[in-house]
Write an enzyme that holds these catalytic residues in place. Structure first.
Site, PDB file in Angstrom:
ATOM      1  N   TYR A  40      -1.687  67.697  43.204  1.00  0.00           N
ATOM      2  CA  TYR A  40      -1.715  67.559  44.626  1.00  0.00           C
ATOM      3  C   TYR A  40      -2.947  66.594  45.085  1.00  0.00           C
ATOM      4  O   TYR A  40      -3.929  66.759  44.359  1.00  0.00           O
ATOM      5  CB  TYR A  40      -1.726  68.913  45.618  1.00  0.00           C
ATOM      6  CG  TYR A  40      -2.698  69.732  44.983  1.00  0.00           C
ATOM      7  CD1 TYR A  40      -3.980  70.164  46.044  1.00  0.00           C
ATOM      8  CD2 TYR A  40      -2.637  70.551  43.976  1.00  0.00           C
ATOM      9  CE1 TYR A  40      -4.513  71.182  45.716  1.00  0.00           C
ATOM     10  CE2 TYR A  40      -3.511  71.530  43.494  1.00  0.00           C
ATOM     11  CZ  TYR A  40      -4.275  71.818  44.344  1.00  0.00           C
ATOM     12  OH  TYR A  40      -5.293  72.872  43.992  1.00  0.00           O
ATOM     13  N   ASP A  82      -7.962  64.482  43.640  1.00  0.00           N
ATOM     14  CA  ASP A  82      -6.722  65.010  43.028  1.00  0.00           C
ATOM     15  C   ASP A  82      -6.760  66.078  42.175  1.00  0.00           C
ATOM     16  O   ASP A  82      -7.745  66.347  41.492  1.00  0.00           O
ATOM     17  CB  ASP A  82      -5.948  63.927  42.129  1.00  0.00           C
ATOM     18  CG  ASP A  82      -5.381  62.480  43.128  1.00  0.00           C
ATOM     19  OD1 ASP A  82      -5.728  62.526  44.357  1.00  0.00           O
ATOM     20  OD2 ASP A  82      -4.616  61.829  42.474  1.00  0.00           O
ATOM     21  N   ASN A  83      -5.742  66.989  42.185  1.00  0.00           N
ATOM     22  CA  ASN A  83      -5.793  68.325  41.358  1.00  0.00           C
ATOM     23  C   ASN A  83      -4.550  68.775  40.742  1.00  0.00           C
ATOM     24  O   ASN A  83      -3.353  67.961  41.246  1.00  0.00           O
ATOM     25  CB  ASN A  83      -6.201  69.603  42.263  1.00  0.00           C
ATOM     26  CG  ASN A  83      -7.184  69.434  43.233  1.00  0.00           C
ATOM     27  OD1 ASN A  83      -8.455  69.016  42.749  1.00  0.00           O
ATOM     28  ND2 ASN A  83      -7.284  69.944  44.452  1.00  0.00           N
ATOM     29  N   LYS A  92      -7.717  87.904  43.473  1.00  0.00           N
ATOM     30  CA  LYS A  92      -8.164  87.290  44.704  1.00  0.00           C
ATOM     31  C   LYS A  92      -6.846  87.372  45.848  1.00  0.00           C
ATOM     32  O   LYS A  92      -6.776  87.799  46.824  1.00  0.00           O
ATOM     33  CB  LYS A  92      -8.649  85.999  44.511  1.00  0.00           C
ATOM     34  CG  LYS A  92      -9.125  85.412  45.956  1.00  0.00           C
ATOM     35  CD  LYS A  92      -9.549  83.942  45.931  1.00  0.00           C
ATOM     36  CE  LYS A  92     -10.792  84.051  45.189  1.00  0.00           C
ATOM     37  NZ  LYS A  92     -11.652  82.711  45.198  1.00  0.00           N
ATOM     38  N   ASP A  93      -5.761  86.657  45.286  1.00  0.00           N
ATOM     39  CA  ASP A  93      -4.503  86.472  46.029  1.00  0.00           C
ATOM     40  C   ASP A  93      -3.495  87.977  46.448  1.00  0.00           C
ATOM     41  O   ASP A  93      -3.087  88.010  47.301  1.00  0.00           O
ATOM     42  CB  ASP A  93      -3.535  85.617  45.406  1.00  0.00           C
ATOM     43  CG  ASP A  93      -3.923  84.037  45.492  1.00  0.00           C
ATOM     44  OD1 ASP A  93      -4.942  83.957  46.154  1.00  0.00           O
ATOM     45  OD2 ASP A  93      -3.336  83.353  44.687  1.00  0.00           O
ATOM     46  N   ARG A 148       0.833  81.294  43.820  1.00  0.00           N
ATOM     47  CA  ARG A 148      -0.469  80.888  44.046  1.00  0.00           C
ATOM     48  C   ARG A 148      -0.504  80.738  45.599  1.00  0.00           C
ATOM     49  O   ARG A 148       0.585  79.999  46.092  1.00  0.00           O
ATOM     50  CB  ARG A 148      -0.630  79.551  43.190  1.00  0.00           C
ATOM     51  CG  ARG A 148      -0.833  79.712  41.602  1.00  0.00           C
ATOM     52  CD  ARG A 148      -1.336  78.240  41.265  1.00  0.00           C
ATOM     53  NE  ARG A 148      -1.320  78.167  39.832  1.00  0.00           N
ATOM     54  CZ  ARG A 148      -2.328  78.493  38.912  1.00  0.00           C
ATOM     55  NH1 ARG A 148      -3.504  78.707  39.745  1.00  0.00           N
ATOM     56  NH2 ARG A 148      -2.351  78.515  37.800  1.00  0.00           N
ATOM     57  N   LYS A 204      -3.020  68.210  52.197  1.00  0.00           N
ATOM     58  CA  LYS A 204      -2.240  68.294  51.155  1.00  0.00           C
ATOM     59  C   LYS A 204      -1.295  67.383  50.806  1.00  0.00           C
ATOM     60  O   LYS A 204      -0.087  67.852  51.599  1.00  0.00           O
ATOM     61  CB  LYS A 204      -2.469  69.639  50.497  1.00  0.00           C
ATOM     62  CG  LYS A 204      -3.777  70.597  50.654  1.00  0.00           C
ATOM     63  CD  LYS A 204      -3.326  71.903  49.902  1.00  0.00           C
ATOM     64  CE  LYS A 204      -4.590  72.781  50.017  1.00  0.00           C
ATOM     65  NZ  LYS A 204      -4.527  74.096  49.463  1.00  0.00           N
ATOM     66  N   HIS A 207      -3.267  79.598  50.556  1.00  0.00           N
ATOM     67  CA  HIS A 207      -4.921  79.419  50.614  1.00  0.00           C
ATOM     68  C   HIS A 207      -4.946  78.319  51.746  1.00  0.00           C
ATOM     69  O   HIS A 207      -4.267  77.552  52.116  1.00  0.00           O
ATOM     70  CB  HIS A 207      -4.993  78.650  48.923  1.00  0.00           C
ATOM     71  CG  HIS A 207      -4.908  79.542  47.975  1.00  0.00           C
ATOM     72  ND1 HIS A 207      -4.717  79.253  46.927  1.00  0.00           N
ATOM     73  CD2 HIS A 207      -5.041  80.971  47.918  1.00  0.00           C
ATOM     74  CE1 HIS A 207      -4.498  80.187  45.989  1.00  0.00           C
ATOM     75  NE2 HIS A 207      -4.916  81.427  46.601  1.00  0.00           N
TER      76      HIS A 207
END
Length: 215
Positions: free
Chosen positions: A133, A50-51, A187-188, A61, A73, A64
């Site tokens: 998530y 879980d995040n 990064k994104d 965001r 997810k 990914h």
């Protein structure tokens, strides 16, 4: 079917899940996850981690995915509101390159299941948002892949976003309707578009969806 309502989205591998809310003068109660209800709905995925994240308005965001260790997810919002998006990267899929978006908020309490083989991301629409998530595989450093959030070949319609595409995922000059600038990680800002990104060589939906894979 227990305490959840499961709705298809038109893309195999993406489902919207709505829990039953039990409310009274004290407040409310709901089950955010119930293995038995999921199995009765034909959903057999097993979650291992879980995040949780907190983001401010204008944060985007994504998009990914993990390449060699793809993750399913199950996402939802604890506080605030986001626009959550998934893009089909399964080579040979009838919906390859197509996307689906859904508003997730503390008010509607909807959940969005994104199967393996999709790129995923979200845009924060409220002042702040707490996003949680469950995933079907562990985070694997070095295995992350990404897709440009604004690739015109995909054409995601991010609500309220204004700006001019200049050939990259850089968010410079992009804002929400009220002038709030978009905020992306470094990064994104560097992910490529659909023609340059990693593609999954097989479809995964039949692994997890007993009840939905043939609809």
């Amino acid at each position: 079917m227990g305490q959840i309502k499961v709705s298809e989205t038109g893309i195999d591998g993406l489902l919207v899940i709505e829990p039953t809310i039990h409310g009274d003068e004290r407040g409310y109660f709901m089950e955010t996850y119930n293995l038995r209800d999921m199995q009765e709905a034909g959903l057999d995925m097993v979650f291992v981690q879980d995040n949780q994240s907190m983001s401010v308005r204008g944060v985007l965001r994504g998009l990914h995915f993990q390449k060699q260790f793809p993750q399913g997810k199950l996402v939802r919002v604890l506080r605030g509101e986001v626009y959550d998006v998934a893009v089909d990267l399964r080579k040979g899929s009838a919906t390859f390159g197509k996307w689906h978006g859904v508003i997730l908020s503390e008010k509607n309490k909807k959940q969005f299941y994104i199967d393996k083989g999709f790129a995923h991301g979200f845009l924060v629409l409220s002042e702040t948002a707490e996003f949680v998530y469950k995933v079907t595989d562990f985070y694997r450093p070095g295995d992350e892949g990404g897709l440009a959030w604004n690739d015109p070949q995909i054409g995601i319609e991010w609500p309220g976003v204004r700006g001019i595409y200049r050939g990259s995922a850089d968010c410079s000059g992009y804002t929400l309707q009220d002038g709030t600038p978009l905020i992306l990680s470094e990064k994104d800002k560097k992910w490529g578009g659909l023609s340059d990104t990693f593609l999954f060589q097989r479809q995964f939906s039949t692994d997890n969806f007993r009840g939905f894979s043939e609809r």
